[in-house]
Design an enzyme around this catalytic site. Structure first.
Site, PDB file in Angstrom:
ATOM      1  N   ASP A  83      -0.056  12.286  -9.818  1.00  0.00           N
ATOM      2  CA  ASP A  83       0.021  11.943  -8.534  1.00  0.00           C
ATOM      3  C   ASP A  83       1.033  12.617  -7.712  1.00  0.00           C
ATOM      4  O   ASP A  83       2.322  12.257  -8.160  1.00  0.00           O
ATOM      5  CB  ASP A  83      -0.039  10.384  -8.641  1.00  0.00           C
ATOM      6  N   HIS A 130       0.955   5.017   2.562  1.00  0.00           N
ATOM      7  CA  HIS A 130       1.344   4.272   1.214  1.00  0.00           C
ATOM      8  C   HIS A 130       1.913   2.977   1.418  1.00  0.00           C
ATOM      9  O   HIS A 130       2.592   2.712   2.369  1.00  0.00           O
ATOM     10  CB  HIS A 130       2.272   5.106   0.208  1.00  0.00           C
ATOM     11  N   HIS A 170      -5.412   8.579   0.278  1.00  0.00           N
ATOM     12  CA  HIS A 170      -4.179   8.094  -0.308  1.00  0.00           C
ATOM     13  C   HIS A 170      -4.141   6.697   0.328  1.00  0.00           C
ATOM     14  O   HIS A 170      -4.545   6.554   1.442  1.00  0.00           O
ATOM     15  CB  HIS A 170      -3.150   8.917  -0.237  1.00  0.00           C
ATOM     16  N   GLY A 171      -3.127   6.061  -0.129  1.00  0.00           N
ATOM     17  CA  GLY A 171      -2.844   4.614   0.744  1.00  0.00           C
ATOM     18  C   GLY A 171      -4.080   3.811   0.772  1.00  0.00           C
ATOM     19  O   GLY A 171      -3.989   3.248   1.972  1.00  0.00           O
ATOM     20  N   THR A 199      -4.534   0.788  -0.610  1.00  0.00           N
ATOM     21  CA  THR A 199      -3.980  -0.666  -0.569  1.00  0.00           C
ATOM     22  C   THR A 199      -4.071  -1.041   1.089  1.00  0.00           C
ATOM     23  O   THR A 199      -3.552  -0.349   1.981  1.00  0.00           O
ATOM     24  CB  THR A 199      -2.550  -0.924  -0.848  1.00  0.00           C
ATOM     25  N   ILE A 237      -5.156   3.701  -5.327  1.00  0.00           N
ATOM     26  CA  ILE A 237      -4.933   2.311  -5.017  1.00  0.00           C
ATOM     27  C   ILE A 237      -3.680   2.129  -6.276  1.00  0.00           C
ATOM     28  O   ILE A 237      -3.537   2.572  -7.305  1.00  0.00           O
ATOM     29  CB  ILE A 237      -5.939   1.480  -5.718  1.00  0.00           C
ATOM     30  N   ASN A 238      -2.746   1.853  -5.737  1.00  0.00           N
ATOM     31  CA  ASN A 238      -1.243   1.563  -6.348  1.00  0.00           C
ATOM     32  C   ASN A 238      -0.751   0.149  -6.099  1.00  0.00           C
ATOM     33  O   ASN A 238      -0.842  -0.760  -6.903  1.00  0.00           O
ATOM     34  CB  ASN A 238      -0.197   2.451  -6.226  1.00  0.00           C
TER      35      ASN A 238
HETATM   36  P1  13P Z   1      -1.283   2.411  -2.208  1.00  0.00           P
HETATM   37  O1  13P Z   1       0.126   2.143  -2.891  1.00  0.00           O
HETATM   38  O2  13P Z   1      -0.883   2.514  -0.693  1.00  0.00           O
HETATM   39  O3  13P Z   1      -2.219   1.902  -2.533  1.00  0.00           O
HETATM   40  O4  13P Z   1      -1.328   4.104  -2.375  1.00  0.00           O
HETATM   41  C1  13P Z   1      -1.476   4.777  -3.523  1.00  0.00           C
HETATM   42  C2  13P Z   1      -1.385   6.197  -3.592  1.00  0.00           C
HETATM   43  O5  13P Z   1      -2.075   6.665  -2.506  1.00  0.00           O
HETATM   44  C3  13P Z   1      -0.931   6.815  -4.543  1.00  0.00           C
HETATM   45  O6  13P Z   1      -0.960   8.207  -4.462  1.00  0.00           O
END
Ligand code: 13P
Length: 289
Positions: free
Chosen positions: A84, A177, A207-208, A210, A230-231
């Site tokens: 990533d 993010h 991306h992002g 969440t 998703i992170n």
């Molecule tokens: P979030 O942490 O906002 O879910 O984004 C994850 C991401 O885009 C990793 O590249």
């Protein structure tokens, strides 16, 4: 066996559903995601940032851990191990360590340099049957306590980068993010449509993931987004569940101090979150579709 992410994303693109990229931080994280995806018969992309790889000991540790879990847990769904936001050097190292998919993030470079380096990475990766994600227009987010707004990628630049033979494209459409600020404007669908039009038939990456409202994610999938990252959301539910374990004093009961017990609620919370996302992205049974 680990696979590259091209086939699963092309299938998602053709059939109008999303595939989750869930970022991993350790063994529990990885196991929770793999078990949830196997249960739901969904293909999955395990995302690893350079920072997370370093935290776990290095690219080789991650690669062997994921291969080992995939084998020993008898995982049958397609699993891609994806770098990533890789740097140019990081991309080469992850490739050597056995990653099956690479994101080269040249979005902070001048566009000509981004194009040059992306081309080189595509050649290297494709010679090893590894898929490539490139990025145009930075994804904002929190850095040193400052939250920057998400950029809007230039459709002409997206067209240029999409034509380099990459397999999927990340393009900023106002996404960032981490947790979205109260006054976030939402995704820019007009720009997404322009990017889709310019880039042609190629899966797009959001991306992002969440905190983007469900109806916005659905609209994005309808407009060519096939991979949603998703992170933070998994980190939040993991930490909430772990906090509850301590607040309820469970670590003081019997052998509640055993790390295998301490980490269990967080593990289950990630599994639940991944199951929920799979249903929502409509990729349940995508391994069989
Ligand atoms: P979030 O942490 O906002 O879910 O984004 C994850 C991401 O885009 C990793 O590249």
């Amino acid at each position: 066996m680990l696979v590259n992410a091209k086939e699963m994303l092309d299938k998602a693109y053709e059939n109008g559903y999303g595939i989750g990229q869930f970022n991993i931080n350790n063994l529990e994280w990885t196991k929770a995601i793999l078990e949830a995806c196997e249960e739901k018969k969904s293909a999955v992309i395990l995302g690893v940032s350079e920072g997370a790889a370093k935290y776990m000991g290095g690219f080789n540790v991650v690669s062997k851990m994921v291969e080992g879990l995939d084998k020993d847990l008898n995982i049958t769904v397609p699993v891609a191990l994806h770098l990533d936001h890789g740097s140019y050097e990081g991309a080469k190292k992850a490739l050597d360590a056995g990653f099956t998919s690479i994101m080269f993030d040249g979005s902070s470079l001048p566009i000509d340099e981004n194009i040059e380096k992306t081309k080189e990475i595509v050649e290297l990766c494709h010679s090893k049957n590894v898929s490539v994600e490139a990025e145009v227009g930075g994804i904002g987010g929190e850095e040193d306590g400052v939250v920057s707004a998400g950029e809007l990628a230039d459709p002409e630049e997206c067209k240029k980068v999409a034509s380099l033979g990459i397999d999927f494209l990340a393009a900023g459409i106002g996404n960032i993010h981490g947790v979205y600020p109260e006054d976030w404007q939402g995704l820019n669908f007009k720009r997404l449509e322009e990017i889709k039009e310019a880039a042609g038939k190629i899966p797009l990456v959001l991306h992002g993931g969440t905190g983007i409202p469900e109806e916005q994610v659905k609209k994005a999938i309808e407009r060519g987004v096939s991979k949603i990252n998703i992170n933070t959301e998994c980190q939040i539910v993991f930490t909430e569940a772990t906090r509850k374990y301590f607040e309820e004093g469970k670590d003081k009961v019997g052998k509640g101090f055993d790390p295998r017990k301490v980490l269990k609620p967080g593990f289950e919370a990630i599994k639940d979150k991944v199951r929920e996302k799979i249903e929502f992205f409509e990729c349940e049974n995508s391994a069989e579709k």
